[in-house]
Design an enzyme around this catalytic site. Structure first.
Site, PDB file in Angstrom:
ATOM      1  N   SER A  40       0.857  -1.179   0.000  1.00 32.00           N
ATOM      2  CA  SER A  40       0.000   0.000   0.000  1.00 32.00           C
ATOM      3  C   SER A  40       0.894   1.229   0.000  1.00 32.00           C
ATOM      4  O   SER A  40       1.085   1.906   0.993  1.00 32.00           O
ATOM      5  CB  SER A  40      -0.930  -0.007   1.213  1.00 32.00           C
ATOM      6  N   GLN A 160      -6.430  -1.506   7.414  1.00 31.31           N
ATOM      7  CA  GLN A 160      -5.310  -2.386   7.083  1.00 31.31           C
ATOM      8  C   GLN A 160      -4.645  -3.060   8.288  1.00 31.31           C
ATOM      9  O   GLN A 160      -4.265  -4.215   8.219  1.00 31.31           O
ATOM     10  CB  GLN A 160      -4.270  -1.579   6.307  1.00 31.31           C
ATOM     11  N   GLU A 161      -4.501  -2.307   9.383  1.00 27.26           N
ATOM     12  CA  GLU A 161      -3.724  -2.854  10.498  1.00 27.26           C
ATOM     13  C   GLU A 161      -4.348  -2.517  11.848  1.00 27.26           C
ATOM     14  O   GLU A 161      -4.712  -1.369  12.094  1.00 27.26           O
ATOM     15  CB  GLU A 161      -2.299  -2.276  10.491  1.00 27.26           C
ATOM     16  N   GLU A 202       1.700  -9.418   6.977  1.00 18.53           N
ATOM     17  CA  GLU A 202       2.565  -9.048   8.093  1.00 18.53           C
ATOM     18  C   GLU A 202       2.396  -9.991   9.279  1.00 18.53           C
ATOM     19  O   GLU A 202       2.832  -9.712  10.389  1.00 18.53           O
ATOM     20  CB  GLU A 202       2.306  -7.587   8.497  1.00 18.53           C
ATOM     21  N   ASP A 239      -4.033   1.422  11.717  1.00 18.07           N
ATOM     22  CA  ASP A 239      -3.614   2.049  10.462  1.00 18.07           C
ATOM     23  C   ASP A 239      -4.716   1.812   9.436  1.00 18.07           C
ATOM     24  O   ASP A 239      -4.896   0.691   8.971  1.00 18.07           O
ATOM     25  CB  ASP A 239      -2.280   1.460   9.969  1.00 18.07           C
ATOM     26  N   GLU A 285      -2.937   5.808  12.385  1.00 17.37           N
ATOM     27  CA  GLU A 285      -2.117   6.113  11.208  1.00 17.37           C
ATOM     28  C   GLU A 285      -2.990   6.230   9.955  1.00 17.37           C
ATOM     29  O   GLU A 285      -3.961   5.483   9.807  1.00 17.37           O
ATOM     30  CB  GLU A 285      -1.101   4.973  11.047  1.00 17.37           C
ATOM     31  N   ASP A 312       1.605   8.474   6.978  1.00 20.95           N
ATOM     32  CA  ASP A 312       2.491   7.539   6.278  1.00 20.95           C
ATOM     33  C   ASP A 312       2.503   7.880   4.783  1.00 20.95           C
ATOM     34  O   ASP A 312       3.393   8.577   4.300  1.00 20.95           O
ATOM     35  CB  ASP A 312       1.995   6.104   6.545  1.00 20.95           C
ATOM     36  N   LYS A 337       9.936   5.084   6.946  1.00 16.93           N
ATOM     37  CA  LYS A 337      10.286   3.873   6.202  1.00 16.93           C
ATOM     38  C   LYS A 337      11.479   4.186   5.312  1.00 16.93           C
ATOM     39  O   LYS A 337      11.388   5.066   4.448  1.00 16.93           O
ATOM     40  CB  LYS A 337       9.116   3.441   5.326  1.00 16.93           C
ATOM     41  N   HIS A 365       8.698  -1.238   9.269  1.00 18.29           N
ATOM     42  CA  HIS A 365       9.043  -2.209   8.228  1.00 18.29           C
ATOM     43  C   HIS A 365       8.144  -1.965   7.011  1.00 18.29           C
ATOM     44  O   HIS A 365       7.375  -1.017   6.990  1.00 18.29           O
ATOM     45  CB  HIS A 365       8.799  -3.625   8.773  1.00 18.29           C
ATOM     46  N   ARG A 366       8.194  -2.846   6.014  1.00 17.51           N
ATOM     47  CA  ARG A 366       7.227  -2.861   4.917  1.00 17.51           C
ATOM     48  C   ARG A 366       6.486  -4.194   4.932  1.00 17.51           C
ATOM     49  O   ARG A 366       6.932  -5.154   5.558  1.00 17.51           O
ATOM     50  CB  ARG A 366       7.922  -2.704   3.546  1.00 17.51           C
ATOM     51  N   SER A 367       5.385  -4.247   4.204  1.00 15.06           N
ATOM     52  CA  SER A 367       4.644  -5.518   4.182  1.00 15.06           C
ATOM     53  C   SER A 367       5.423  -6.609   3.453  1.00 15.06           C
ATOM     54  O   SER A 367       5.276  -7.793   3.743  1.00 15.06           O
ATOM     55  CB  SER A 367       3.265  -5.310   3.571  1.00 15.06           C
ATOM     56  N   LYS A 388       6.945  -0.510  14.320  1.00 16.48           N
ATOM     57  CA  LYS A 388       6.056  -1.596  13.913  1.00 16.48           C
ATOM     58  C   LYS A 388       6.819  -2.504  12.973  1.00 16.48           C
ATOM     59  O   LYS A 388       7.454  -2.056  12.019  1.00 16.48           O
ATOM     60  CB  LYS A 388       4.747  -1.079  13.317  1.00 16.48           C
TER      61      LYS A 388
HETATM   62  P1  PGA Z   1       3.092  -1.308   3.072  1.00 19.29           P
HETATM   63  O1  PGA Z   1       2.168  -1.126   4.348  1.00 19.29           O
HETATM   64  O2  PGA Z   1       4.433  -1.737   3.502  1.00 19.29           O
HETATM   65  O3  PGA Z   1       2.349  -2.319   2.261  1.00 19.29           O
HETATM   66  O4  PGA Z   1       3.119   0.040   2.402  1.00 19.29           O
HETATM   67  C1  PGA Z   1       2.628  -0.596   5.536  1.00 19.29           C
HETATM   68  C2  PGA Z   1       1.858   0.615   5.972  1.00 19.29           C
HETATM   69  O5  PGA Z   1       0.921   1.077   5.278  1.00 19.29           O
HETATM   70  O6  PGA Z   1       2.172   1.149   7.021  1.00 19.29           O
HETATM   71 ZN    ZN Z   2       0.652   2.839   6.877  1.00 16.29          ZN
END
Ligand code: PGA
Ligand code: ZN
Length: 420
Positions: A40, A160-161, A202, A239, A285, A312, A337, A365-367, A388
């Site tokens: 994302s 998402q999270e 994740e 998030d 987030e 983000d 990131k 991190h990243r997904s 995270k």
């Molecule tokens: P991504 O997701 O690593 O797929 O971008 C992480 C986030 O949105 O924080």
């Molecule tokens: Zn995010």
């Protein structure tokens, strides 16, 4: 001094190609680093160079690897590995574009991280100390993503999270235990209800919940059942990754699974208010889409004194956007990131800008990840207080947690652990 730089195409945790870079110094030091990859992604992220040919559905990174081995290696060989800034800016100039699209942010970041690791090793320092100095003793609170939705899972949850935040624990080691125990309890609850216990990218569970509210209620139940006090031992962070349910128009959100359907920015802000009154949430987030700067500012004005409001996709670890965000009071925290901006030096500059403005910054991190543990050391070095890096399963996530356990142990009594 750098003797040679080499790169390989390897796979990330989703089975997609990514870049690994090897750096060798004249003193015999050899280090390597691997680059993560998001799903994302924000529109203004530095460009991840992909081959776009028939291999791996177009996702190969042979061009990025080639750029490391030829152009970048030629320019950096012979340079002093401890001169991180000089090395990173040499690559930035060599690339010459705003978003690292010529050489690829994946090529450049791989070199940047591998150089930092080699320099630390050569000076016989742990990476967190090399990057953060002797005062780098604070171990981040692990915000563990235990329920996945959005683009990270094929389930019915829009957000998402959902993360567990063990801010009430006395140490990282204990905090990690709190969240891992709750993860297992949640698994049991899901099983009991006949919900799926398979996991998302994740490592968080990805059940088909009847709504986003149902997802958070499952988590609160798990916290209590694990014997912890919601809001005291463990709180929740969310998030939305709101881009993923926002159409082209910034005021057009579609929350399919909440049963609320089409929503405006103001509706979504009001919905957050309801959640904040009901649930022990301490961080939110990307509550709104990256183009919704006004919505973000409204959200922050309304809730910024109650929770950490993290940008983000809207800031993409880029000082250009963070600066604007600080001026416009768009948020009060920035997600950090490394691969959104593409060098270690620029990431540190982003952190510094947040710190100077009194903002928080949330290391991430990243997904799509690898077993590389750079992030763990980096989070300690940056002294951000929280990070995270996924759930209590999937090796690429656990590798970072294990490295943090190791750092806390190594600091033997000198380490700190606190949310703020
Ligand atoms: P991504 O997701 O690593 O797929 O971008 C992480 C986030 O949105 O924080
Ligand atoms: Zn995010």
């Amino acid at each position: 001094l750098i003797e040679s730089i080499y790169a390989l195409e390897i796979l990330d945790s989703r089975g997609n190609p990514t870049v690994r870079v090897y750096v060798e110094l004249f003193d015999g030091t050899r280090a390597y680093a691997s680059v993560p990859s998001g799903a994302s992604t924000g529109q203004n992220e530095a460009l991840e160079l992909r081959d776009g040919d028939e291999r791996y559905g177009g996702k190969g990174v042979q061009k990025a690897v080639e750029n490391v081995i030829t152009t970048i290696a030629d320019a950096l060989e012979g340079m002093d590995a401890t001169q991180q800034k000089e090395i990173d800016y040499t690559m930035i100039e060599l690339d010459g574009t705003d978003n690292k699209s010529k050489l690829g942010a994946n090529a450049i970041l791989g070199v940047s991280m591998a150089v930092a690791k080699a320099a630390a090793q050569s000076l016989d320092l742990p990476l967190y100390q090399y990057l953060g100095g002797t005062n780098a003793v604070r171990i981040p609170v692990p915000c563990m993503n235990i329920l996945n939705g959005g683009e990270h899972a094929d389930n019915s949850v829009d957000f998402q999270e959902f993360m567990l935040v063990p801010h009430g624990a006395p140490s990282f080691k204990e905090g990690l235990r709190y969240v891992a125990e709750t993860f297992h309890i949640l698994k049991g609850i899901l099983k009991e209800r006949g919900l799926a216990t398979s996991v998302g990218d994740e490592g968080g569970f990805a059940p088909d919940c009847e709504s986003n509210e149902a997802a958070i209620e499952l988590i609160i139940e798990a916290i209590e059942k694990a014997g912890y006090k919601p809001g005291k031992d463990l709180s929740v962070a969310v998030d939305n990754a709101a881009n993923s349910f926002c159409s082209n128009l910034k005021d057009n959100y579609d929350l399919v699974w909440s049963g609320r359907g089409k929503m405006t920015s103001d509706d979504l802000i009001a919905l957050t208010g309801e959640w904040l009154d009901k649930y022990p949430i301490i961080l939110w987030e990307d509550p709104l889409a990256e183009k919704d700067w006004d919505g973000f500012a409204k959200f922050t004005a309304k809730y910024g004194d109650r929770i950490e409001v993290v940008g983000d996709d809207i800031f993409v670890t880029n000082t250009k956007y963070i600066k604007e965000g600080i001026e416009k009071k768009t948020a009060n925290s920035c997600l950090i990131k490394l691969n959104q901006i593409g060098t270690v030096t620029e990431t540190i500059e982003a952190v510094r800008m947040c710190r100077e403005a009194g903002w928080r910054y949330f290391l991430s991190h990243r997904s799509g990840e690898t077993e590389d543990t750079f992030l763990a050391d980096f989070a300690v070095a940056m002294d951000g207080g929280h990070l995270k890096t996924g759930s209590a399963c999937r090796g690429e996530r656990i590798a970072k947690y294990n490295r943090l356990l190791e750092i806390e142990h190594e600091l033997a009594g000198r380490s700190e652990y606190r949310w703020k």
